[in-house]
Design an enzyme around this catalytic site. Structure first.
Site, short mmCIF file in Angstrom:
data_model
loop_
_atom_site.label_atom_id
_atom_site.label_comp_id
_atom_site.label_asym_id
_atom_site.label_seq_id
_atom_site.Cartn_x
_atom_site.Cartn_y
_atom_site.Cartn_z
N ASP A 99 0.56 -0.81 0.40
CA ASP A 99 -0.56 -1.62 0.87
C ASP A 99 -1.90 -1.04 0.44
O ASP A 99 -2.81 -1.78 0.07
CB ASP A 99 -0.51 -1.77 2.40
CG ASP A 99 0.47 -2.86 2.80
OD1 ASP A 99 0.43 -3.94 2.17
OD2 ASP A 99 1.28 -2.65 3.71
N GLU B 154 -3.32 2.85 5.07
CA GLU B 154 -2.99 1.84 4.06
C GLU B 154 -4.05 0.77 3.94
O GLU B 154 -3.92 -0.18 3.17
CB GLU B 154 -1.61 1.23 4.34
CG GLU B 154 -1.42 0.72 5.75
CD GLU B 154 0.00 0.21 6.02
OE1 GLU B 154 0.78 0.04 5.08
OE2 GLU B 154 0.30 -0.02 7.21
#
Ligand code: PEP
Ligand code: MG
Length: 529
Positions: A440, A416
């Site tokens: 993210d 992420e």
């Protein structure tokens, strides 16, 4: 009686009438301004923390928006100004929010006018927190149709969909958040059925026809028979859809795809399994840490992990180690504020800086894994190989101390952070699996705060840059022979399924409520080679 349908379906059940009210402003003298400000601030923080938790759940955007509304600096200024002028905290809050609600009610657009209910909702929650008044729970003992003037999102989220078969509101709107949630929960619903509360008595049998937008309370025999036939056909269709969701999904060209669930706690497991989850691809353990002012003990964590693992049988349980910091504060572990919280000490970074947070969790996971071999560990926010090695060293140290074998516990990481994508080859050599966190990953690839509503154009996982990052991750995983899954919101979006399958993704993890539609989408997709 006619209304406006906001969710289709047809159900018959006794009516339950629900009303709720705003707690009254207490009659007390104002203390000094600092005290009053602290009183309202503490209530806002508590409600916001609760909303942030709810925001993690399926269709949590509404609660994320409520949390942002609560933290609006203009609102905070308006409350403070009233306190400085001598008002007690509760009066200052009630008046400031009433002014805001009035603004929304007077707005030109229908959409903005319907936001008034959202203001009332946060107003009431903070008032309840300040006055200590308990929430007026909707007491529903048997399957019923709920009639109300309007429902606030927090009311709808707390409803048991096994007991609330239908919702009929005398007010409300098509785009009101309670309507959105009713749709998300699959509850047939009507809004703007004016006068329904006056015409129907509690316990009276009613039929809600969410196809035609009608509420029947005294139909003729002929209409009754017709409604019953329609209802039976709809129920049979619902049942079939559920059965299909429980079966494994393959694409039209026979490629098998795993579909798992994201969960926030033990309460989500039943729904996940009923929705066809083939295990848990992401267990966000934050709830264990955020629900009280003290950190959970090893034994408390062990019990939760074992309970969930047992409920899943031999299907995998992916436990993500603590992912707080930045935007997710922890009452039990206060952290200094940072200028750039999203780029700050969060996830694995926080855990490595304060190993005491992680060690207890690792011990609980190691012990639970000893009894439930379906458990695996997933580390969030990894950027570098070194971070994985440090976590693994802690894991080894604790396993030795417990006399357990750490090598049987699969350890994976979330992908992420863009650095993890670029380091994916090296990381793949260290871990047993990857799981792509597109929430993210998108914000970091696009350099656009995922909660900033001004940047919704940029926070787009279909952007070629994000797709390329996903592709690179899948390629690195493939080359190293480790499984790659996805557990960000994108995994549950049927509009993304084709592209993700083309890229090579074969494992998806999403909120339980999205799984039936996701499986249906997989079944009608052919992978382009
Ligand atoms: C993600 O970032 O995609 C993810 C699944 O984690 P969270 O939403 O909990 O940050
Ligand atoms: Mg994340």
């Amino acid at each position: 009686m006619s209304g406006l349908s906001v969710n289709e379906g047809i159900v018959s059940a006794p009516a339950v009438l629900f009303t709720h009210s705003m707690p009254a402003v207490p009659e007390r003298d104002a203390r000094d301004a600092a005290f009053e400000i602290e009183h309202v601030k503490r209530a806002i923080d508590t409600v916001a923390a609760h909303l942030d938790q709810q925001a993690k759940r399926p269709h949590g955007d509404i609660f994320a928006a409520h949390s942002m509304m609560l933290r609006d600096p203009e609102l905070w200024q308006a409350v403070q100004a009233r306190i400085q002028a001598g008002a007690i905290a509760e009066r200052a809050w009630a008046d400031a929010l009433q002014a805001l609600a009035d603004d929304f009610r007077a707005a030109e657009s229908q959409y903005m006018r319907e936001r008034e209910a959202d203001v009332q909702d946060i107003a009431r929650q903070v008032m309840m927190e300040m006055t200590g008044e308990p929430a007026a729970a909707v007491a529903i003992e048997q399957p019923s149709i709920l009639l109300a003037r309007d429902l606030m999102p927090s009311d709808v989220a707390g409803l048991d969909s096994a007991k609330v078969l239908g919702i009929c509101l005398s007010e409300g709107g098509k785009t009101s958040h309670s309507a959105i949630l009713a749709r998300a929960m699959g509850i047939p619903a009507l809004v703007k059925a004016r006068g329904c509360l006056e015409q129907v008595t509690p316990g009276q049998m009613v039929t809600l026809d969410g196809f035609a937008g009608l509420l029947w309370f005294a139909p003729s025999a002929a209409v009754s028979a017709q409604l019953a036939a329609q209802r039976d056909a709809w129920q049979a269709e619902q049942h079939q859809a559920k059965q299909r969701a429980l079966q494994h999904a393959s694409t039209t060209d026979g490629i098998s795809v795993s579909v798992l669930a994201n969960i926030g706690g033990p309460d989500d497991v039943r729904k996940a399994l009923d929705s066809g989850a083939e295990g848990v691809g992401l267990f966000r353990t934050e709830f264990l840490f955020q629900r009280s002012d003290s950190l959970p003990t090893e034994q408390e964590q062990f019990d939760v992990y074992c309970d969930i693992a047992a409920a899943l049988g031999d299907q995998p349980l992916t436990i993500r180690s603590l992912d707080v910091g930045g935007d997710k504060p922890l009452a039990a572990f206060p952290m200094p504020s940072e200028d750039n919280p999203f780029l700050g000490v969060r996830g694995v970074r926080l855990c490595l800086k304060h190993p005491e947070l992680l060690v207890t969790q690792l011990r609980a996971i190691l012990r639970a894994h000893q009894q439930h071999r379906n458990i695996q560990l997933m580390i969030p926010m990894v950027a570098r190989v070194d971070e994985v090695r440090q976590v693994k060293a802690l894991l080894q140290r604790e396993a030795d101390a417990l006399g357990l074998d750490a090598s049987t516990l699969p350890v994976g990481i979330m992908i992420e952070v863009p650095a993890a994508v670029l380091n994916a080859d090296a990381l793949a050599a260290e871990v047993d699996f990857f799981s792509i966190g597109t929430n993210d990953l998108t914000q970091y690839v696009m350099a656009a705060d995922r909660g900033n509503t001004e940047l919704t154009d940029l926070i787009n996982y279909f952007d070629p840059a994000v797709l390329r990052a996903i592709e690179m991750t899948c390629a690195a995983g493939g080359k190293a022979g480790i499984p790659v899954s996805m557990c960000g919101e994108m995994a549950g979006d049927p509009k993304a399924t084709q592209q993700l399958l083309n890229i090579g993704l074969r494992k998806f993890s999403a909120s339980a409520s999205l799984l039936p539609a996701l499986k249906a989408q997989i079944r009608q997709t052919a992978v382009m080679k």
